[in-house]
Design a protein around this motif. Structure first.
Motif, short mmCIF file in Angstrom:
data_model
loop_
_atom_site.label_atom_id
_atom_site.label_comp_id
_atom_site.label_asym_id
_atom_site.label_seq_id
_atom_site.Cartn_x
_atom_site.Cartn_y
_atom_site.Cartn_z
N PHE A 38 0.84 -1.19 0.00
CA PHE A 38 0.00 0.00 0.00
C PHE A 38 0.88 1.24 0.00
O PHE A 38 1.96 1.23 0.59
CB PHE A 38 -0.89 0.03 1.25
N PRO A 39 0.42 2.32 -0.64
CA PRO A 39 1.25 3.53 -0.63
C PRO A 39 1.37 4.18 0.73
O PRO A 39 2.35 4.86 1.01
CB PRO A 39 0.53 4.46 -1.63
N THR A 40 0.37 3.98 1.61
CA THR A 40 0.44 4.53 2.96
C THR A 40 -0.08 3.50 3.97
O THR A 40 -0.94 2.67 3.66
CB THR A 40 -0.41 5.81 3.12
N GLY A 41 0.40 3.63 5.19
CA GLY A 41 -0.09 2.77 6.26
C GLY A 41 -1.51 3.11 6.65
O GLY A 41 -2.29 2.23 7.04
N THR A 42 -1.87 4.38 6.59
CA THR A 42 -3.24 4.78 6.90
C THR A 42 -4.22 4.06 6.00
O THR A 42 -5.24 3.53 6.46
CB THR A 42 -3.38 6.30 6.75
N MET A 43 -3.93 3.99 4.70
CA MET A 43 -4.81 3.30 3.77
C MET A 43 -4.84 1.80 4.07
O MET A 43 -5.92 1.18 4.07
CB MET A 43 -4.36 3.54 2.32
N ALA A 96 3.75 0.68 2.79
CA ALA A 96 3.36 -0.23 3.86
C ALA A 96 2.87 -1.52 3.24
O ALA A 96 2.71 -1.62 2.02
CB ALA A 96 2.26 0.40 4.72
N ALA A 97 2.61 -2.50 4.08
CA ALA A 97 2.03 -3.75 3.61
C ALA A 97 0.99 -4.25 4.60
O ALA A 97 1.14 -4.05 5.82
CB ALA A 97 3.11 -4.81 3.41
N LEU A 98 -0.03 -4.87 4.08
CA LEU A 98 -1.01 -5.58 4.89
C LEU A 98 -0.81 -7.06 4.63
O LEU A 98 -0.86 -7.51 3.48
CB LEU A 98 -2.43 -5.16 4.52
#
Length: 394
Positions: A80-85, A227-229
């Motif tokens: 993901f481009p951001t951890g918030t997302m 980031a990664a999920l």
């Protein structure tokens, strides 16, 4: 402070810190040219640069996802481009699967403090707080929640409480308590990478306690962003669909992905040494602050390579003292980190990050540096300093 003044102060801080011979916390901030040169060298050791750039998440991005899932011991991971997302998507997916839109989390956790109430604004989720203590909730507090919840989110470490962690036994008991409540567990693991020394467990075993985990690549690992999920394949597949809907499926992301792979190669193996040295640094700072009323190093023995320092002066005064120490002595204890007003009136707090630049600092260097910093603080005071105490506050 106006935007113009803020920009001037930011430029002054950067110039002051980058002009230092020694920086304890966080290190120097490279220029864009230096960062590009550094990335080319480091990425060459982490990935085949003769391959094509990624297109909508293939290539180097897919390789980063594969390596991340391997490190965390999960079936899959999505970049993901951001951890918030990433975190918004994770909690949304779990709400759909559990049928419960209530998320139990700490009031100092990232979604509550730094995301402009995105949980409710974007996804219609609702939060409840098992505890307001400056620590993660324990098992009894989770069991004692007086309404059902679908997901328990635990931030490891809890940054705004001082980068604090529970013990391994406390963490497993809290996870078990959530499962007793038929809830899933999601770890906000933005800084999970530096948790293994505290828990005495490998990364995959820690991540394996949760149903899903989010990790950051720029926090701790020094990447550009991203980031990664990570979690079960079906959840990650659904997360990729929501990532597209949220606008997170970028055409090319190779700079961020390459920097993340370089961080996994370079910084991840070093984190254990940073965590160990942070304990020495915190002890030396406490020694140097021993005569300073109302000072605090928190936690007194850091749980990770980051911790807080509290001092009984206005933030603006402490910022100026830090700048003057850097400019006049070419030594910086707090680097580019700012001071902020704490919950206690008249007290300010800052964060200390022990990384590569701090390894050259001995305990004597740290004590000497903080003693010198206090000299600059007193020089800025518009009134006499308070009397010294005879014993330190841990």
């Amino acid at each position: 402070m106006t935007d113009t003044n803020e920009a001037e102060q930011r430029a002054r801080r950067r110039a002051a810190v980058n002009g230092c011979d020694k920086v304890l916390s966080d290190g120097k901030r490279p220029s864009l040219r230096e960062r590009l040169s550094q990335l080319q060298v480091e990425a060459d050791a982490a990935y085949d640069l003769d391959g094509p750039p990624d297109v909508y998440g293939d290539g180097v991005v897919a390789e980063l996802e594969r390596r991340t899932a391997g490190l965390l011991g999960t079936a899959d991971a999505a970049f993901f481009p951001t951890g918030t997302m990433a975190q918004q998507v994770a909690l949304r997916c779990w709400a759909g699967r559990t049928g419960n839109t209530t998320v139990a989390l700490h009031p100092l956790s990232h979604p509550e403090m730094h995301e402009r109430r995105a949980l409710s604004a974007l996804t219609g989720l609702r939060s409840i707080h098992p505890t307001r203590e400056r620590r993660l909730p324990d098992a009894e507090e989770v069991r004692g929640l007086d309404e059902p919840f679908g997901t328990l989110m635990l931030e490891l470490p809890l940054r705004d409480a001082g980068f604090v962690l529970p013990t391994w036994e406390e963490l497993t008991a809290t996870v078990d308590a959530a499962r007793e409540r038929e809830a899933v567990v999601h770890f906000d693991g933005a800084r999970l990478w530096e948790c293994p020394p505290h828990f005495g467990r490998p990364l995959a075993e820690i991540a394996g306690l949760a149903d899903s985990v989010y990790v950051s690549f720029y926090k701790s690992l020094g990447a550009l962003s991203g980031a990664a999920l990570a979690g079960p394949a079906e959840l990650v597949d659904e997360a990729r669909a929501w990532r597209h809907r949220y606008g997170g499926l970028l055409f090319q992301q190779w700079p961020a992905a390459l920097a993340a792979l370089a961080g996994l190669e370079r910084e991840l193996p070093r984190l254990e040494s940073y965590v160990a040295h942070a304990k020495d640094v915190a002890g030396a700072l406490a020694q140097g602050l021993a005569g300073e009323p109302w000072s605090r190093v928190h936690p007194s023995i850091p749980h990770t390579h980051q911790f807080q320092v509290w001092l009984p002066y206005p933030a603006e005064l402490l910022d100026e003292a830090a700048l003057r120490q850097a400019e006049e002595t070419k030594v910086s204890v707090f680097g580019g980190n700012r001071w902020f007003a704490a919950e206690v009136p008249g007290v300010s707090v800052t964060e200390v990050t022990v990384a590569a630049s701090a390894l050259e600092w001995t305990a004597e260097d740290v004590t000497e540096g903080i003693t010198d910093f206090l000299r600059f603080v007193r020089r800025e005071l518009p009134y006499p300093a308070p009397p010294a105490r005879t014993s330190p506050v841990s």
